[in-house]
Structures are given as structure tokens and as C-alpha cells.
Design a protein around this motif. Structure first.
Motif: not given
Lengths: 460, 460
Positions: A177, A190, A445, B435, B438-439, B441-443
């Protein structure tokens, strides 16, 4: 559980035979760090690219093997140790400075670049990369990012986090990434960049960083100010930091540190004073002398019993050598060191030092305190022989008591070394269950299989 | 889907009748923001404490209702809009400055504090909170944190992110968490603080912040430098930022902006020049005149056709009024504005401006560019009548072309306004799938039910 031979074969094929080893003598070399504990990995590899790192991670996922990223191996809390075995990924071949862009004041570097080499290189171009952990001569930019390294110049310039704009990193799922920006501002999505920074190699393997640079200050001057006691010195630090002549560095040494450094190097430090501040101011050629004078006057006004300005570069170097000599000199006192980098609000440093004095007299242990007074960041050391079980238990109880005091004073148990394995047992003192649970969900995550740098940060 | 009456009743009971409304006239007031689009929530509440916010969130979880945090409602990308209805949580009652700690240079504030009020209050104590979005008179610290607001002083002092040490926040699961530290350094656990900052109210409801302050600079001086064209001006900006007299602010106005501001305020701006830089230097009393002179000389050396230094505070104020007048004056050109806060590496600003010129002549649309040249952060405006469908389509295509150019130049599509709803359709231009995944999954790790500020950031 040992790694399957087929996995090792595939691993060797990814990086090439010269850059792979599973020989015990090599594993030992990459099984320790500055905590001086040994944890043997199953293999060590030296990848040449993010693509290779990605392939390594994907292989590790396929075989369910832990992966441990490793920079210079100078970490103080065990972040680079293979506590569950697995593959240690050493970044020393990925050591290229890819770009220095003077017009935009940014640089792009691979994560294995040695920090001090990078500092020297940008300095050569009239530029300045301020983060400067004491380990800069051996630690890497990648390791500094993983730990969010600090250093003495943080007073004026902040820490590693404040200089990173973007990253290239390999996720625990093997994907490469790119995070952040290469501009002065950026708020899209984020903040993955700063989430990965300071995550101690548990969220991603950093392969490249885009960092912010500053114009190199034209001049630097070094001053020392001696105080009768820590109280006066600490109050002076608070006032100095609130003044209009903020030094870039305010280091302090307690009496024990002063005696130790002086005994080691004989540079003429005042061994009878209670506390010594070493300060650096930087600025333009036309202002530096005025700044140094203002700081000298302010220090006297705030109770310094003597102030001296290093007249030459050699004198200044000597003072910094004395400051840096404390760590190695400590081992003249005892064979082992317990070293904690606690932080309290600046004006609570005297309370912390009083607690250290109390612990010293109560336990009879050898304790030395020094560090970054401008940030309230104290390096607290207990010197002992760890084979002396009674001393070790006493020391561990003293550390725990000091952590409790630190937190009660509004502080934190780590300013720059991270949690790793050594502070993990104390994490719940600082973090609540809701915060810890949230961090675990973030870890999941990123790393659903828990393969990247397991055993770090989170209490078992 | 309307909220069940029982849920509204319980909601009213949490905050008290005066601080709850489901009346259409109230909902309209809290249904818009600076994007001028209207999205009616089902209810609006004005909690008094983190505990109440937590109860509201837990109720929302029980009834599966969206929750939308709202500060001053001055956001430019729709972050505070109830696009799926739900409960708008307004923080204006949580507007207390809880603590100003001069010795440690920190403050603790509730999230509903108006930014400019906070700035004035700390200034009164000789302290300085640098982040200064143009909306500071109406926006809140909480809103600034959620968006990671910038502003003109970012050149020297950085953005909101650089001043936050710790947060108190309510998670989408209803738990109250405390993140970060109240010390200069701290690296324990993941950086939840900076992950929540800039997350546009999608990860947590910020209820309190601990922020870093600086000593208030003793003096400020304002200069203008006029250039024949943007090229020369932009090159000058790069050189000035790399010099040892870095201004705290370098704003630029293109010819269209200059004419607009001058026509609106008549302050004597040079209407025939290609570009105008407005710069602020700050520093100690004994150095400020020298700094201003050095900057004046440097600007001339770098091609400025005229440089003038504001002799009085009133003159300086007038210049800043002119700069701030651009936004309102734009509406003399057309009833609607499309406003994008793109950023490119500083030395690529001329390329960006060339692209704007090309788009202007190709489309015949009215375009005005101004902004934070020191950061490469350009506020690009298209003025139009949105009821003119052809113009609107042209404008949307022009925005998309400009985003493409911005990204090709190594830039980002948002420097300070965030993604919200207006930039979400373009997010994939800047972020890759890995990316973005991943964001997401963080959410999910924060907000498994997707109830906090849904419809923002992520493309649908």
C-alpha cells in the motif's frame, strides 16, 4: 513449531541464496536487540524490494509463520525480537535515499537507510531532518518510524511522526500500500500513515517513506547551566520553554549522571551541583549570539548557579560526548541496566525526581536519571546484576512504583521506546479496556491471522 | 425509514426537552452546511456531556439509527449532513475551555468551543494556538479536529493534527475512550488520536481535546509582493520557504482574485499584476524588522515588481480583509460556487495554474484561484448558476480534469476540506483498492453497524 523445509526453500528462492539464512550462527546475530534478550528466529532474510517483502509476507500467510521486521536492531523494548520464532526480515539492503527534493523540502528514502547517514546527506544539501534518537548512528528510518523515535531536538522540532508525509508498506496480508501524500497538506481518507508510525511493526512492514525536511539552521550554540537542585532546574526548564528563545534541546543530568560522565570522560563538568542542563539554540547567523545571551541571562535569572557557553565547536562536541557517555558509563556501575523512558508534564519533573530519590534510598539500588527535560522525558536507569535475584525483584518493584507515579502525575510510561515486550505487562496501567479492545480490533483489521510481529504491545 | 416514536422519546429524556427537537423548522436549521445542500435529520439534540453523547450513541445502536456529529456546520464537503437521516448531535453546549496550563503549554477544551474564541482566550494569556481555518469565527475545535483543518499559518506552524495531544471521544459502540497523552511525547499503543483526527466524524464523536500551545510570538508584520505572473510568484514561494526567513503565511491571489477583492473593498490592491503574495512574518521584537526587511529583499531578488510592508496594524488588517473578501465577493460573479481545495508540491503550482487557465479558456467558465501558496494548497473556484444544466456539466467535467492534473502533479484532491460527500465519487482517483479496503476494515473495527456518519468518505 519449526517452519516446514518447503517454506524455507521458497523463502530462499524469493530473496536469493546469499540473502537467506537458517544457520544458527546467523540466527543468533538477528535474535537479540538492545534489551539483550535472545529469541531465535527460524530464518532471516534480507529482501531487496517491496515486491520481495510482499512475497515473503504472502508465503508467511500461506504457511502461517510469524514475520518480524527489523531495522538496526537497536530497539529498547524488544520490538524486533522473534518471540514466537518465524522469519526476521532485515531491511539493511533497502538503504537507498531515493530522492531529495530541495524545492519542496521533501525526501523519499527506503526504510533501511541509517538515520545519521540520511541526516548527513541532507545536511550536505543545506537541509535538516530533525528527528535524532541517540541510536541514530545504527538505527534506521524504518525502525524510527515503527517506534516513532524522538530524541533531544524534539523540544523545538517534534518527533519522527511530525516529519512523515507518506509511506509505502506491505500489509500483513501481503498487499503493498501507499499512504499519505507528498505535499504539505493532505486529508483524503483515514490517516494510515500516522497509524502505522509508532505501531512497532505490528501493522505493516514499512518499505519506503516520504519525509518532510527543513532548511538547515545557519548556526547552533551550546550552553550549560548548573543548578543546586532538580526543583530549580525543572522550574527553569518550564520558563525557558514558554519564553521566546526556545532552545532546540534541553537535556538534563542529575548529580549521579554528572559524576558518571565526568569520571568517564574528564571534560570538566561541575560534579558538585544538583542538576545540569545542556541546551542548544539554533537560528540565523545574525541572531544566534543574541539568542545565546538571552538564554544565558534567563537561566541566571531562573536560579542557575553558573552558566557557560561553549566557545568552540570542539567544546560543544565535548559536552555532547559527555551527555552521550552516560549510557555506556552506566555499565561501570553494574553489568545490567533497566532503562525506562517515562514522560511527565514538564512541571512535574521535580515530583518524579523526588520519587526516584525516595526509591533509591528505600531500595538501596543504584539509580541514575537523565534525559530530555524540555519534553519532561526522563531516562530512568537502575543498574544491577540480574543474577542477583533479590536485587532484580526489588528493581522490578521499583519500576512498577515509578510507572504508577508517572501515570499519577499525568504522564506516560513510554515517550519514545515503545511498548514492545518489556512494557506490555504494564500496558493496562496506562490504557483502559475499551481503548485496548479498540486497538486489538485495529490489529485484526490489518492482520487477521496475527502473523506480523506477534507478542508485541498487547499484554498476553 | 423514520425513527420510532419510542426512540425519540428516549432521546428527549437523555438530553432534556429544551435540548431536543424533531420539529421540521429546527431540522432544517441543522440540515445544511457550507455545501448548501439540505438533508433533513429525524431529530437534533444538544448534549451537555460525554456521558449524554454515549447514551445517545447506545440508543442509536439499539434502534439502528444513524448519528451525525455536528460542530459549527461550516464544513465544505458535507461532513455534517444527515444524508441517511438520523440524529444530528450538535456540540454547541459543550463549549467550555476546561484548562489552560501555561507551564506545560497545553489546554483542554470541550469539542464545541469556537476556534476563534479559543485563540483569543489563549492569546490573552500570552499563548498561541496556530491552526486557523478561515471559518474560525464559526467553526469548532471538534469540527476542526474531525476535518484536520488547516489555514494560512500552516506554512510555518502546521495543521490541526500537529496540535492535538489527546482526545476524549465516544465510539460508535457507545463507549467513552481517552486517547493520547498530555505530555510532549508519548508512544504507548496505536495512535488512536491521529486516526480519529481527520476521520470526518466517521470513527468517533470527539467530546474533548488536549491540545498543544506555543508562546505567542511578540510581533507580526505583513508584506505584499506583486509579480508579473504566477510562474515567477510560485518560484519565489519555493525559494522563500527554503530560506531562513520562513514566513508563517504565504497567501496568493491570481489576477481575477485581486480584481474581485479590490472591486469589493477598494483597499488599493495592484489590479494589473499577474499574482500577488500576501505574507506574514512573526518573531521576537528585536528581530521582526530585520526579518521583514530580509523577506522584502528576497522577494525583489526573486522577481517581485513591487513589495510593500504594512506600516500599521490597520493596513495589515485591510490586506487580510481583502484576502478574506474573495470568498464572499465571488457571489457577485454568479449565484453558485464550486470550491475545491487541491494541493500540489509547491513547485508545481505554476503547472496547476496553467491548467486552470487552459480550462478557463476552453470552457468559458468563470474561474478564480487563490489560497495557501506556501503549502501548494490552491482554492479553485468555479462560479456559475447551477440551474444552467450545461454550465453545471461543464463545471463538473472541469473539476474532474483538474483533479486528474492535480494527482498527475503528485498532489492530493483535498488539503483541508476533507472528502465528505462531495469528493467521495472521486476518492478512487487518489486511493487504490487495497488502501480503500483497509480503511473500510478500520471503519468496521470502530463501527461494526455503520451507524456513525454514514455516507461519508467512502464511494457508494
Amino acid at each position: 513449531m519449526a517452519i516446514k523445509p518447503i517454506c524455507l526453500e521458497k523463502l530462499e528462492r524469493i530473496v536469493g541464496a546469499p540473502f537467506f539464512s537458517a544457520h544458527r550462527e546467523d540466527l543468533v546475530c538477528y535474535g537479540y536487540d538492545a534489551t539483550a534478550s535472545l529469541h531465535l528466529p527460524d530464518a532471516v532474510v534480507f529482501p531487496a524490494s517491496a515486491q520481495q517483502v510482499s512475497q515473503i509476507m504472502k508465503l508467511a500467510v500461506a504457511f502461517r509463520v510469524p514475520v518480524i521486521p527489523r531495522g538496526g536492531g537497536s530497539g529498547m523494548t524488544g520490538g524486533a525480537l522473534a518471540v514466537y520464532g518465524g522469519i526476521v526480515v532485515v531491511f539493511n539492503r533497502m538503504n537507498r535515499i531515493l530522492e531529495i527534493d530541495r524545492e519542496n523540502l521533501i525526501a523519499r528514502v527506503q526504510s533501511g537507510v541509517i538515520t545519521a547517514e540520511f541526516q548527513r546527506r541532507v545536511q550536505h544539501d543545506g537541509l535538516f531532518y530533525p528527528p535524532d534518537p541517540s541510536s541514530a548512528d545504527i538505527s534506521t528510518i524504518g525502525g524510527n518510524l515503527a517506534e516513532c523515535a524522538g530524541g533531544p531536538k524534539a523540544v523545538k522540532y517534534g518527533v519522527t511522526r511530525d516529519y512523515v508525509l507518506g509511506l509505502e508498506a506491505v500489509l500483513p496480508t501481503g498487499e503493498i500500500v501507499k499512504t499519505g501524500v507528498r505535499t504539505a497538506k493532505g486529508v483524503v481518507g483515514y490517516d494510515l500513515t500516522r497509524l502505522i508510525v509508532g505501531s512497532e511493526g505490528t501493522l505493516a512492514l514499512i518499505t519506503e517513506a516520504t519525509v518532510k525536511l527543513l532548511p538547515l539552521p545557519e548556526c547552533v550554540m551550546t550552553l550549560t547551566a548548573a543548578f543546586d537542585g532538580m526543583d530549580t532546574a525543572a522550574r527553569a526548564v518550564s520558563e525557558i520553554v514558554c519564553s521566546h528563545t526556545v532552545p532546540r534541546t534541553i537535556e538534563f543530568m542529575d548529580n549521579a549522571s554528572i559524576r558518571l560522565a565526568e569520571g568517564y570522560l574528564h571534560v570538566g563538568l561541575p560534579v558538585d551541583v544538583g542538576a545540569l542542563l545542556i541546551m542548544e539554540v539554533d537560528g540565523r547567523r545574525d541572531e544566534i549570539a543574541g539568542l545565546a545571551r538571552a538564554l544565558e541571562d534567563l537561566s541566571r535569572h531562573l536560579g542557575a548557579v553558573s552558566v557557560s557557553v561553549a566557545e568552540t565547536e570542539a567544546q560543544a562536541q565535548q559536552l555532547w560526548q559527555a551527555r552521550k557517555a552516560i549510557s555506556p558509563a552506566l555499565f561501570k556501575l553494574a553489568p545490567h541496566k533497566i532503562n525506562e523512558d517515562i514522560v511527565v508534564p514538564r512541571n512535574r519533573v521535580p515530583d518524579l525526581v523526588a520519587k526516584i530519590d525516595e526509591l533509591r534510598s528505600r531500595t538501596g539500588l543504584t539509580m541514575v536519571a537523565f534525559g530530555h527535560a524540555g519534553d519532561g522525558n526522563i531516562h530512568f536507569n537502575i543498574m544491577l546484576d540480574k543474577s542477583d535475584q533479590t536485587a532484580l525483584e526489588k528493581a522490578n518493584r521499583a519500576v512498577e512504583a515509578l510507572f504508577d507515579t508517572t501515570l499519577a502525575l499525568g504522564g506516560t510510561i513510554s515517550g519514545e521506546h515503545g511498548v514492545g515486550i518489556t512494557k506490555a505487562p504494564y500496558l493496562r496501567k496506562e490504557l483502559g479496556e475499551a481503548e485496548l479492545a479498540l486497538m486489538r480490533r485495529i490489529k485484526d483489521a490489518f492482520d487477521p491471522l496475527g502473523l506480523l510481529n506477534p507478542g508485541k504491545i498487547f499484554p498476553e
